[in-house]
Design a protein around this motif. Structure first.
Motif, PDB file in Angstrom:
ATOM      1  N   LYS A 185       0.833  -1.209   0.000  1.00  0.00           N
ATOM      2  CA  LYS A 185       0.000   0.000   0.000  1.00  0.00           C
ATOM      3  C   LYS A 185       0.866   1.257   0.000  1.00  0.00           C
ATOM      4  O   LYS A 185       0.551   2.236  -0.689  1.00  0.00           O
ATOM      5  N   ALA A 186       1.968   1.219   0.744  1.00  0.00           N
ATOM      6  CA  ALA A 186       2.871   2.374   0.794  1.00  0.00           C
ATOM      7  C   ALA A 186       3.409   2.702  -0.601  1.00  0.00           C
ATOM      8  O   ALA A 186       3.440   3.872  -1.009  1.00  0.00           O
ATOM      9  N   ALA A 187       3.820   1.687  -1.338  1.00  0.00           N
ATOM     10  CA  ALA A 187       4.356   1.904  -2.688  1.00  0.00           C
ATOM     11  C   ALA A 187       3.292   2.464  -3.625  1.00  0.00           C
ATOM     12  O   ALA A 187       3.572   3.350  -4.438  1.00  0.00           O
ATOM     13  N   HIS A 188       2.063   1.971  -3.497  1.00  0.00           N
ATOM     14  CA  HIS A 188       0.995   2.459  -4.367  1.00  0.00           C
ATOM     15  C   HIS A 188       0.578   3.879  -4.005  1.00  0.00           C
ATOM     16  O   HIS A 188       0.253   4.674  -4.892  1.00  0.00           O
ATOM     17  N   ILE A 189       0.602   4.197  -2.726  1.00  0.00           N
ATOM     18  CA  ILE A 189       0.305   5.574  -2.301  1.00  0.00           C
ATOM     19  C   ILE A 189       1.362   6.517  -2.866  1.00  0.00           C
ATOM     20  O   ILE A 189       1.045   7.572  -3.410  1.00  0.00           O
ATOM     21  N   THR A 202       0.592   9.480  -5.517  1.00  0.00           N
ATOM     22  CA  THR A 202       0.630  10.863  -5.023  1.00  0.00           C
ATOM     23  C   THR A 202       2.003  11.520  -5.107  1.00  0.00           C
ATOM     24  O   THR A 202       2.089  12.745  -5.129  1.00  0.00           O
ATOM     25  N   GLY A 203       3.064  10.716  -5.067  1.00  0.00           N
ATOM     26  CA  GLY A 203       4.410  11.274  -5.004  1.00  0.00           C
ATOM     27  C   GLY A 203       4.717  11.906  -3.650  1.00  0.00           C
ATOM     28  O   GLY A 203       5.735  12.566  -3.488  1.00  0.00           O
ATOM     29  N   ASN A 204       3.852  11.682  -2.662  1.00  0.00           N
ATOM     30  CA  ASN A 204       3.990  12.313  -1.351  1.00  0.00           C
ATOM     31  C   ASN A 204       4.815  11.431  -0.410  1.00  0.00           C
ATOM     32  O   ASN A 204       4.282  10.550   0.264  1.00  0.00           O
ATOM     33  N   ARG A 229       6.417  12.322   2.340  1.00  0.00           N
ATOM     34  CA  ARG A 229       6.163  12.610   3.762  1.00  0.00           C
ATOM     35  C   ARG A 229       4.964  11.815   4.274  1.00  0.00           C
ATOM     36  O   ARG A 229       5.007  11.267   5.379  1.00  0.00           O
ATOM     37  N   ALA A 230       3.914  11.715   3.467  1.00  0.00           N
ATOM     38  CA  ALA A 230       2.743  10.935   3.872  1.00  0.00           C
ATOM     39  C   ALA A 230       3.127   9.466   4.063  1.00  0.00           C
ATOM     40  O   ALA A 230       2.744   8.839   5.052  1.00  0.00           O
ATOM     41  N   VAL A 231       3.894   8.939   3.132  1.00  0.00           N
ATOM     42  CA  VAL A 231       4.316   7.532   3.222  1.00  0.00           C
ATOM     43  C   VAL A 231       5.223   7.338   4.441  1.00  0.00           C
ATOM     44  O   VAL A 231       5.101   6.341   5.152  1.00  0.00           O
ATOM     45  N   GLN A 232       6.090   8.298   4.690  1.00  0.00           N
ATOM     46  CA  GLN A 232       6.960   8.229   5.878  1.00  0.00           C
ATOM     47  C   GLN A 232       6.115   8.119   7.141  1.00  0.00           C
ATOM     48  O   GLN A 232       6.380   7.270   8.004  1.00  0.00           O
ATOM     49  N   LEU A 233       5.091   8.941   7.264  1.00  0.00           N
ATOM     50  CA  LEU A 233       4.214   8.900   8.443  1.00  0.00           C
ATOM     51  C   LEU A 233       3.473   7.573   8.543  1.00  0.00           C
ATOM     52  O   LEU A 233       3.363   6.993   9.625  1.00  0.00           O
ATOM     53  N   LEU A 234       2.976   7.094   7.411  1.00  0.00           N
ATOM     54  CA  LEU A 234       2.222   5.840   7.407  1.00  0.00           C
ATOM     55  C   LEU A 234       3.073   4.639   7.786  1.00  0.00           C
ATOM     56  O   LEU A 234       2.591   3.695   8.411  1.00  0.00           O
ATOM     57  N   LEU A 235       4.341   4.666   7.404  1.00  0.00           N
ATOM     58  CA  LEU A 235       5.245   3.558   7.743  1.00  0.00           C
ATOM     59  C   LEU A 235       5.869   3.723   9.128  1.00  0.00           C
ATOM     60  O   LEU A 235       6.472   2.794   9.652  1.00  0.00           O
ATOM     61  N   GLY A 236       5.761   4.926   9.690  1.00  0.00           N
ATOM     62  CA  GLY A 236       6.343   5.174  11.009  1.00  0.00           C
ATOM     63  C   GLY A 236       7.845   5.332  10.987  1.00  0.00           C
ATOM     64  O   GLY A 236       8.514   5.065  11.976  1.00  0.00           O
ATOM     65  N   HIS A 237       8.388   5.766   9.848  1.00  0.00           N
ATOM     66  CA  HIS A 237       9.830   5.986   9.753  1.00  0.00           C
ATOM     67  C   HIS A 237      10.206   7.310  10.404  1.00  0.00           C
ATOM     68  O   HIS A 237       9.492   8.300  10.269  1.00  0.00           O
ATOM     69  N   LYS A 238      11.356   7.327  11.088  1.00  0.00           N
ATOM     70  CA  LYS A 238      11.852   8.566  11.695  1.00  0.00           C
ATOM     71  C   LYS A 238      12.431   9.497  10.641  1.00  0.00           C
ATOM     72  O   LYS A 238      12.269  10.702  10.694  1.00  0.00           O
ATOM     73  N   LYS A 239      13.156   8.922   9.696  1.00  0.00           N
ATOM     74  CA  LYS A 239      13.876   9.722   8.697  1.00  0.00           C
ATOM     75  C   LYS A 239      13.286   9.511   7.309  1.00  0.00           C
ATOM     76  O   LYS A 239      12.976   8.385   6.921  1.00  0.00           O
ATOM     77  N   LEU A 240      13.204  10.601   6.571  1.00  0.00           N
ATOM     78  CA  LEU A 240      12.718  10.539   5.198  1.00  0.00           C
ATOM     79  C   LEU A 240      13.623   9.652   4.338  1.00  0.00           C
ATOM     80  O   LEU A 240      13.157   8.943   3.458  1.00  0.00           O
TER      81      LEU A 240
END
Length: 195
Positions: free
Chosen positions: A149-153, A157-159, A161-172
């Motif tokens: 889902k993260a890859a498709h998002i 969207t090309g976003n 930051r949104a994917v970073q938040l959804l995966l819970g990553h600290k660093k971009l």
């Protein structure tokens, strides 16, 4: 003497394509595989690591018998909370699973003898899913579920930051690496933006 990865395909596990995702989901529905359908749908929606997914309790995703629209889990690896949505089909599948097993709020969502499904068991289940639709189980794994889902998002969207938040990553940078974004991808995005 052989190494731990002898004969294994190493590197990132690819996400599932939409048609592959739907093929697995349809197969599980036709088989009446209530637990596997709930596990599969929740794995895709939650984007959680295997260790977090298998340890979810009923109370994490339901309140007073009603499946939540969103849930928050504290990640084992980082100790940080990550939030995710539960789509209609996931809520239906999880509700059917909870009802079929009469699970209570304090029960693990995917109970086992030890006390919940292990990451190794989950890995074998994922192997069965991908094999059932003709994919190579060596190429796909539990991280394929997390990345789908993260890859498709990101693709839609090309976003980042949104994917970073959804995966819970600290660093971009972790998100960039996790998605396998290459310089060509970045340039293609850049070319689409005119100033």
């Amino acid at each position: 003497m052989s190494s731990w990865n002898s004969g294994r395909i190493i590197g990132q596990k690819p996400p599932l394509k939409p048609k592959e995702l739907w093929a697995i989901r349809t197969r599980l529905q036709m088989l009446g595989a209530v637990r596997d359908l709930a596990l599969f749908n929740l794995a895709i929606d939650s984007k959680l690591r295997a260790c977090d997914l298998v340890a979810i309790s009923v109370g994490d995703v339901a309140i007073s018998g009603r499946i939540r629209d969103r849930a928050i889990i504290i990640q084992r690896k980082t100790g940080r909370p990550v939030q995710f949505e539960l789509t209609d089909q996931t809520r239906e599948a999880v509700a059917a699973w909870i009802g079929s097993r009469r699970l209570g709020d304090r029960d693990y969502l995917f109970p086992s003898r030890v006390p919940h499904l292990s990451t190794r068991q989950y890995g074998r289940i994922v192997e069965r899913w991908v094999s059932s639709i003709g994919l190579d189980p060596q190429r796909y794994g539990t991280h394929s579920m997390r990345r789908t889902k993260a890859a498709h998002i990101y693709k839609k969207t090309g976003n980042l930051r949104a994917v970073q938040l959804l995966l819970g990553h600290k660093k971009l940078e972790s998100t960039v690496q996790y998605l396998g974004i290459e310089v060509d991808d970045a340039l293609a995005i850049s070319e689409q933006v005119e100033l």
